[in-house]
Design an enzyme around this catalytic site. Structure first.
Site, PDB file in Angstrom:
ATOM      1  N   HIS A 244       8.040 -41.199  67.418  1.00 22.23           N
ATOM      2  CA  HIS A 244       7.960 -41.981  68.653  1.00 22.23           C
ATOM      3  C   HIS A 244       9.284 -42.718  68.873  1.00 22.23           C
ATOM      4  O   HIS A 244       9.672 -43.578  68.068  1.00 22.23           O
ATOM      5  CB  HIS A 244       6.797 -42.969  68.597  1.00 22.23           C
ATOM      6  CG  HIS A 244       6.565 -43.664  69.905  1.00 22.23           C
ATOM      7  ND1 HIS A 244       5.782 -43.120  70.895  1.00 22.23           N
ATOM      8  CD2 HIS A 244       7.029 -44.840  70.389  1.00 22.23           C
ATOM      9  CE1 HIS A 244       5.756 -43.933  71.932  1.00 22.23           C
ATOM     10  NE2 HIS A 244       6.521 -44.983  71.650  1.00 22.23           N
ATOM     11  N   HIS A 281       5.873 -54.501  67.801  1.00 20.59           N
ATOM     12  CA  HIS A 281       7.231 -54.926  67.474  1.00 20.59           C
ATOM     13  C   HIS A 281       7.458 -56.345  67.982  1.00 20.59           C
ATOM     14  O   HIS A 281       6.791 -56.813  68.895  1.00 20.59           O
ATOM     15  CB  HIS A 281       8.274 -53.978  68.088  1.00 20.59           C
ATOM     16  CG  HIS A 281       8.232 -53.922  69.591  1.00 20.59           C
ATOM     17  ND1 HIS A 281       7.291 -53.191  70.275  1.00 20.59           N
ATOM     18  CD2 HIS A 281       9.020 -54.502  70.531  1.00 20.59           C
ATOM     19  CE1 HIS A 281       7.496 -53.320  71.576  1.00 20.59           C
ATOM     20  NE2 HIS A 281       8.532 -54.118  71.764  1.00 20.59           N
ATOM     21  N   ASP A 287      14.216 -60.733  75.941  1.00 21.54           N
ATOM     22  CA  ASP A 287      12.990 -60.811  76.724  1.00 21.54           C
ATOM     23  C   ASP A 287      12.744 -59.438  77.342  1.00 21.54           C
ATOM     24  O   ASP A 287      13.683 -58.780  77.801  1.00 21.54           O
ATOM     25  CB  ASP A 287      13.111 -61.845  77.847  1.00 21.54           C
ATOM     26  CG  ASP A 287      12.924 -63.269  77.358  1.00 21.54           C
ATOM     27  OD1 ASP A 287      12.804 -63.477  76.135  1.00 21.54           O
ATOM     28  OD2 ASP A 287      12.908 -64.183  78.203  1.00 21.54           O
ATOM     29  N   HIS A 317       4.377 -57.963  70.007  1.00 22.00           N
ATOM     30  CA  HIS A 317       3.511 -57.389  71.024  1.00 22.00           C
ATOM     31  C   HIS A 317       3.451 -55.882  70.827  1.00 22.00           C
ATOM     32  O   HIS A 317       4.178 -55.309  70.011  1.00 22.00           O
ATOM     33  CB  HIS A 317       3.960 -57.765  72.436  1.00 22.00           C
ATOM     34  CG  HIS A 317       5.343 -57.308  72.784  1.00 22.00           C
ATOM     35  ND1 HIS A 317       6.473 -58.026  72.470  1.00 22.00           N
ATOM     36  CD2 HIS A 317       5.790 -56.199  73.425  1.00 22.00           C
ATOM     37  CE1 HIS A 317       7.543 -57.404  72.909  1.00 22.00           C
ATOM     38  NE2 HIS A 317       7.166 -56.285  73.479  1.00 22.00           N
TER      39      HIS A 317
END
Length: 376
Positions: A244, A281, A287, A317
């Site tokens: 991935h 991660h 941000d 998140h």
């Protein structure tokens, strides 16, 4: 030197130890040093959250008021190096604008029409990026109501990413970039009589210059600086069926303090040992903002086209529980989502316009059984 302790996979994102959840703790937006930690529980399995730092989401489909000038576009997220605005326009502009603060990148979420600028005339439609170099004079003539993102690289220039081993024609061939034309439509608008105004934005202040003629009176030009257009359908993403890839593999444009990435439909990893959804991660230097343009967003719940998610740096998140379960079962063979992501090195401030359309229950969507918040 890579170190290892306890139960860990031999390779990141591949053959995770049974019953574990991998979290990547990285530096420099997936380009720098990283550690992969293997948890017994999902890193996003929170049951309560207090304080200003949290995942947030905003619904731009709730904006209904159009404007007649791009400088009236609603500011959503800003910092010293990036201005992220939402523009809804239905009527042709009767004036020109010029950005003296930085390059402007338009993404067309909906609508079609024409853009007239120093370099000529170019049409736009859903899914187009239009890159306007700093100082370009331009105006829009929507043929249908147009919903646009404006992403300004303040005091900076956009450039294309280095493509390294895959070569300059990977992801998208520069040959697909379209430029404005000095066509009949451009020549016709030059003949409109009367005065023309140019509204210049510099240091977030506006100045207006009036001409007795249309200043878009160019009869020819040459050079390697111009307006360019790219549609997401011409982007052919890097893929690996056995691994991935990180979001940085989908970079479309670069500025000095942020990047713009485009997620487009691609096959899902077919190797049974490979992770098939975005990995948990914490990208602690950036941000992360995603605008959901089109399709089914299998890594997010309670999201529809026109929404924006903001994951400030400072916490982990990753995919929602439903997406993680679906990815593990490999129920889907390919993605069908289209989204625009920006990663900013500097913290973003949320403007009042974004707060007015905020989905307040977003933080609860990773663990709706643990606690519930009403969506606005």
């Amino acid at each position: 030197m890579t170190h290892s302790e306890g139960l860990a996979a031999r390779q990141a994102h591949v053959a995770l130890p049974e019953g574990t959840y991998e979290r990547e703790m990285g530096k420099e937006g997936f380009f720098g040093p990283a550690a992969h930690l293997y948890h017994a529980n999902p890193p996003t399995g929170w049951i309560d959250w207090e304080g200003p730092l949290k995942p947030r989401a905003f619904d731009t489909s709730k904006f209904a008021d159009g404007v007649d000038c791009p400088w009236k576009a609603k500011p959503l997220l800003t910092n010293a190096h990036c201005k992220y605005r939402h523009l809804l326009m239905s009527q042709p502009m009767d004036h020109l604008v010029r950005n003296g603060d930085g390059d402007e990148l338009i993404f067309v979420h909906d609508g079609e029409g024409s853009l007239f600028c120093d370099f000529g005339h170019i049409t736009y439609s859903e899914g187009d990026y239009i890159l306007l170099p700093r100082g370009t004079m331009w105006r829009l003539e929507p043929a249908t109501p147009s919903k646009l993102l404006l992403i300004e690289a303040t005091n900076d220039s956009y450039r294309l990413p280095e493509k390294g081993l895959v070569g300059p024609h990977a992801i998208f061939d520069p040959g697909v970039l379209q430029i404005p034309k000095l066509d009949d439509a451009y020549k016709a608008q030059q003949k409109k009589p009367g005065q023309w105004k140019v509204v210049i934005k510099r240091r977030e202040q506006l100045s207006t210059v009036t001409y007795p003629h249309n200043p878009l009176d160019v009869v020819g030009w040459k050079g390697d600086l111009t307006v360019v257009k790219l549609n997401w359908r011409d982007i052919r993403p890097l893929m690996s069926h056995r691994y991935h890839l990180p979001p940085s593999a989908h970079t479309t444009f670069l500025a000095s303090r942020f990047v713009v990435c485009t997620f487009v439909p691609r096959p899902i990893e077919s190797d049974p040992e490979a992770l098939k959804v975005p990995f948990f991660h914490n990208n602690d230097d950036y941000d992360e903002v995603i605008f959901y343009h089109k399709g089914s967003f299998f890594s997010r719940d309670n999201i529809h086209p026109g929404m924006i998610s903001l994951h400030p740096c400072g916490f982990p998140h990753g995919p929602h529980p439903k997406a993680f379960a679906a990815g593990a079962k490999a129920a889907k063979k390919e993605t069908d989502e289209v989204a625009v992501m920006i990663d900013t090195r500097d913290a973003l401030d949320v403007a009042s316009a974004a707060e007015s359309v905020e989905f307040k229950g977003y933080v609860a969507t990773w663990n709706p059984e643990g606690f519930r918040q009403a969506a606005e």
